[in-house]
Design an enzyme around this catalytic site. Structure first.
Site, short mmCIF file in Angstrom:
data_model
loop_
_atom_site.label_atom_id
_atom_site.label_comp_id
_atom_site.label_asym_id
_atom_site.label_seq_id
_atom_site.Cartn_x
_atom_site.Cartn_y
_atom_site.Cartn_z
N HIS A 65 46.99 2.79 41.31
CA HIS A 65 46.39 1.58 42.19
C HIS A 65 48.41 0.56 42.22
O HIS A 65 48.67 -0.35 43.25
CB HIS A 65 46.53 0.66 41.19
CG HIS A 65 45.09 0.76 41.07
ND1 HIS A 65 43.63 0.06 40.52
CD2 HIS A 65 43.80 1.48 41.99
CE1 HIS A 65 43.26 -0.06 40.24
NE2 HIS A 65 42.16 1.28 41.22
N HIS B 134 39.53 11.49 44.52
CA HIS B 134 38.01 11.35 44.84
C HIS B 134 37.25 12.54 44.89
O HIS B 134 36.14 12.92 44.69
CB HIS B 134 37.42 10.11 45.82
CG HIS B 134 37.49 9.20 45.63
ND1 HIS B 134 36.68 7.77 46.06
CD2 HIS B 134 38.51 8.20 45.04
CE1 HIS B 134 37.50 7.17 45.77
NE2 HIS B 134 37.95 6.94 44.63
#
Length: 736
Positions: free
Chosen positions: A279, A111
């Site tokens: 993920h 992020h």
């Protein structure tokens, strides 16, 4: 690709008002609100704040501190060992899922880097800006404040030798390595900023997670998203994990993903690799009631000490952590780098369900017990894995599906592709490989680094200058071409600039703003001279501009020599990713008084944006533009703003005549003005808004008056040359 965002709708933005009903006798906001008051009273006034970002006065390390030198003395091996230890050193105040902080650290690094967008090169992890608002309080960054606090003991230990910007990205790298991935490498050298980056436009919405329709002309057509934005909603890094505007539809989400990742410099294969690789480890957190969460860090109470999203009513750690609202892990073994993501995604059918927090997520149908991940606290308990709408797009979108199947069949290829894409994600905004520091930097040249081979330095510069002075090109042709070659530089991601002479290659040679016909004429003269003297074309273009300025200064009665350092190289077509250079194409240039078409924002605002990307200050902008005008470098040789009877002479006439009250100024169109003699009514000059703002804006006028003074004629010449030299060498990382 992380999905951790609070699923709570509106999120109030703190404004800092006091709650007292009475009038406080203390003057508040001396360095914050007062600065905004002129804009509140006069909202149409030009706001120059974008040019005042990151003033050295905000840096507590002082003007003499050089992080890029300091980091070279860092004990890299000791740092790596400390980070590896941290990954499994679970703390009671914020325990690690399955005893491993890897997922949290990867999400933090992702992020930080994932805000990068190619349109303007802004965002990214290169400045440590995740420490400040608005990023530190974005819904999608919920609980990343905990990751940074977990890293604080390491930052404290290594101090000035290690920036937050480097540490946050490195923590993600070490997390992957500790879970079994062979990463592509890591480079140090990111310098911290010390206050928020107000120059980055994140969108016009007034509330977090507002419907994405506001960013699109048509939300059904992702390509219509407003530039330079890349994320689909305010407060998200990429896309909404529950679907477009929170409505599950993997095919629609897939199209949004494709557009969003393209705007972040990723192709389809890189997109699938990053989604799956992100993920493969960690989990989503949505086991609780979102209304139990407190304010984001920037709005939290003082006793919360900068930590946000605190659960004020129930247990809020471990299996009860609440972040995105989605709950569960994607893979069977969330602390191992493996191919489990594709095994589950492609091997099972999935159905829509709601998480305990009420968020949409997909869960498998009839999954084997051994394929379920265990509870983060009790390994005797197993839960269903989950997929988001974005994950289902990797299965349902035909192009993504084909790539997913290839990765599923070849773990080694998947791992290598992801490692390279992760390196690109975390290093794209660092600029050329020359800027990489430390022992873990990869040696390979990558096309997205815009490689340029070093150019010659030992040729006869004086002889070439003499030839250039008599080459038959005008001052404006030489100066404008050098400017066009250098003006592509962006301080945001350190791309562009004169080095490489890519102005002679596709796509730049055909850009409208570069006047292809004039450019071809100039290159036709300069290229043979470069070959004759053994110089690079890049050097020759810049040197020709310098020669033009020296001639113009001499005509004004000032003998000067513009500084010049040889060594620029010439890039080849093979070294140039033409498609990635498309966002660097100028659609406006106030310095040459040109814009491709009319835009919603005013020309002077676009000038400020361009100036900030060039890393110039307001005074530098002022003297540079005034010089470019009298040098007669306007696009198409238009006369707007050329306030002089001696074009091609480096005088301060632009400022003298702009501030002369013997003239009146009258609008003749949306962006055109006549300047008349008060007594005779004669039209002496024409102008644009960009020209006249240096007389209308009180701050810019104060600078213009300095250069209009009789005693500052030579100062104007010397200051112009100083700024010109700064722009010409902005991309010379070999001499910095």
């Amino acid at each position: 690709m992380s999905t951790e965002k609070p699923n709570s709708g509106k999120c109030p933005v703190p404004h800092g008002e006091t709650s007292s009903a009475g009038k406080c006798p203390v003057m508040h906001g001396g360095n914050t609100k007062v600065a905004d008051e002129p804009m509140a009273w006069w909202p149409n006034s030009l706001n120059l704040d974008i040019l005042h970002q990151h003033d050295r006065k905000t840096n507590p390390l002082g003007e003499d501190f050089d992080y890029r030198e300091e980091v070279k003395s860092l004990d890299y091996d000791a740092l790596m060992e400390d980070l590896r230890t941290l990954m499994t050193d679970s703390q009671a105040w914020w325990p690690a899922d399955w005893g491993h902080y890897g997922g949290l650290m990867i999400r933090m690094a992702w992020h930080a880097a994932g805000t990068y967008r190619i349109a303007d090169g802004r965002g990214g992890g290169g400045t440590g800006n995740q420490r400040f608002a608005p990023l530190n309080s974005w819904p999608d960054n919920a609980n990343l404040d905990k990751a940074r606090r977990l890293l604080w003991p390491i930052k404290k230990k290594y101090g000035n030798q290690l920036s937050w910007a480097d540490l946050m990205i490195l923590a993600g790298n070490v997390a992957y390595e500790s879970m079994g991935l062979k990463t592509f490498g890591f480079a140090f050298g990111r310098e911290d900023i010390w206050h928020p980056e107000k120059d980055i436009y994140w969108g016009s919405e007034k509330e977090w997670l507002a419907p994405s329709d506001a960013r699109y002309e048509n939300v059904e057509e992702p390509s219509t998203m407003e530039n330079p934005l890349a994320a689909v909603q305010m407060g998200l890094i990429y896309v909404n994990p529950e679907g477009v505007n929170g409505t599950p539809d993997p095919l629609k989400t897939g199209e949004q993903i494709r557009e969003t990742f393209a705007r972040m410099a990723m192709n389809d294969e890189e997109t699938v690799a990053l989604t799956a690789g992100g993920h493969t480890v960690g989990k989503c957190h949505g086991n609780g009631d979102v209304t139990n969460l407190g304010a984001a860090p920037e709005g939290a109470e003082v006793h919360e000490q900068g930590l946000g999203w605190n659960n004020l009513k129930t247990r809020g750690v471990g299996r009860d952590t609440l972040t995105s609202g989605i709950e569960g892990a994607w893979t069977t073994h969330p602390t191992q780098w493996d191919n489990g993501y594709f095994k589950l995604l492609l091997g099972y059918d999935w159905e829509l369900k709601k998480s305990p927090a009420g968020a949409w997520q997909y869960e498998p149908v009839d999954i084997k017990e051994e394929d379920k991940p265990v509870d983060v606290e009790d390994p005797s308990i197993r839960y269903n894995p989950i997929m988001t709408d974005a994950d289902m797009a990797m299965k349902m979108d035909p192009k993504y599906r084909k790539i997913s199947e290839r990765f599923a069949a070849d773990q080694e290829y998947f791992s290598e592709t992801f490692a390279r894409a992760w390196f690109k994600l975390t290093h794209r905004d660092m600029g050329p490989k020359d800027r990489y520091i430390g022992p873990f930097s990869p040696a390979e040249d990558l096309i997205w680094q815009d490689p340029v081979n070093p150019g010659p330095r030992d040729y006869d510069v004086a002889g070439l200058k003499k030839k250039l002075a008599d080459c038959g090109l005008s001052i404006s042709e030489m100066v404008a071409t050098a400017w066009d070659s250098a003006r592509t530089f962006r301080g945001s991601d350190l791309r562009g600039g004169a080095n490489g002479a890519r102005i002679r290659l596709a796509p730049q040679k055909d850009w409208e703003g570069n006047e292809p016909e004039r450019l071809a004429k100039v290159l036709g003269v300069l290229e043979p001279l470069a070959k004759e003297f053994g110089a690079s074309i890049a050097d020759t273009i810049v040197l020709a501009g310098n020669v033009g300025i020296e001639k113009a200064a001499k005509a004004a009665g000032v003998s000067v020599e513009v500084p010049f350092l040889p060594g620029r190289g010439d890039a080849t077509d093979e070294q140039t990713d033409a498609e990635s250079f498309a966002p660097l194409e100028p659609v406006h240039d106030g310095y040459r008084n040109w814009q491709k078409k009319d835009y919603a924002v005013q020309p002077e605002e676009m000038l400020l944006d361009k100036t900030q990307l060039l890393d110039l200050t307001a005074p530098e902008m002022t003297v540079l533009l005034g010089g470019m005008r009298v040098l007669d470098t306007n696009y198409g040789n238009t006369a707007h703003g050329v306030f002089t009877d001696k074009p091609g002479t480096l005088t301060n006439d632009f400022f003298v005549n702009l501030t002369d009250m013997n003239y009146v100024w009258e609008p003749t169109g949306k962006n055109s003005y006549n300047i008349r003699n008060r007594e005779t009514g004669e039209v002496c000059w024409t102008a644009t808004r960009v020209d006249l703002v240096f007389g209308s804006n009180s701050i810019l006028r104060s600078y213009a008056e300095v250069y209009a003074q009789d005693d500052n004629r030579e100062k104007f010449v010397h200051d112009f040359i100083k700024v010109w030299n700064k722009v010409m060498n902005a991309d010379r990382f070999d001499i910095k």
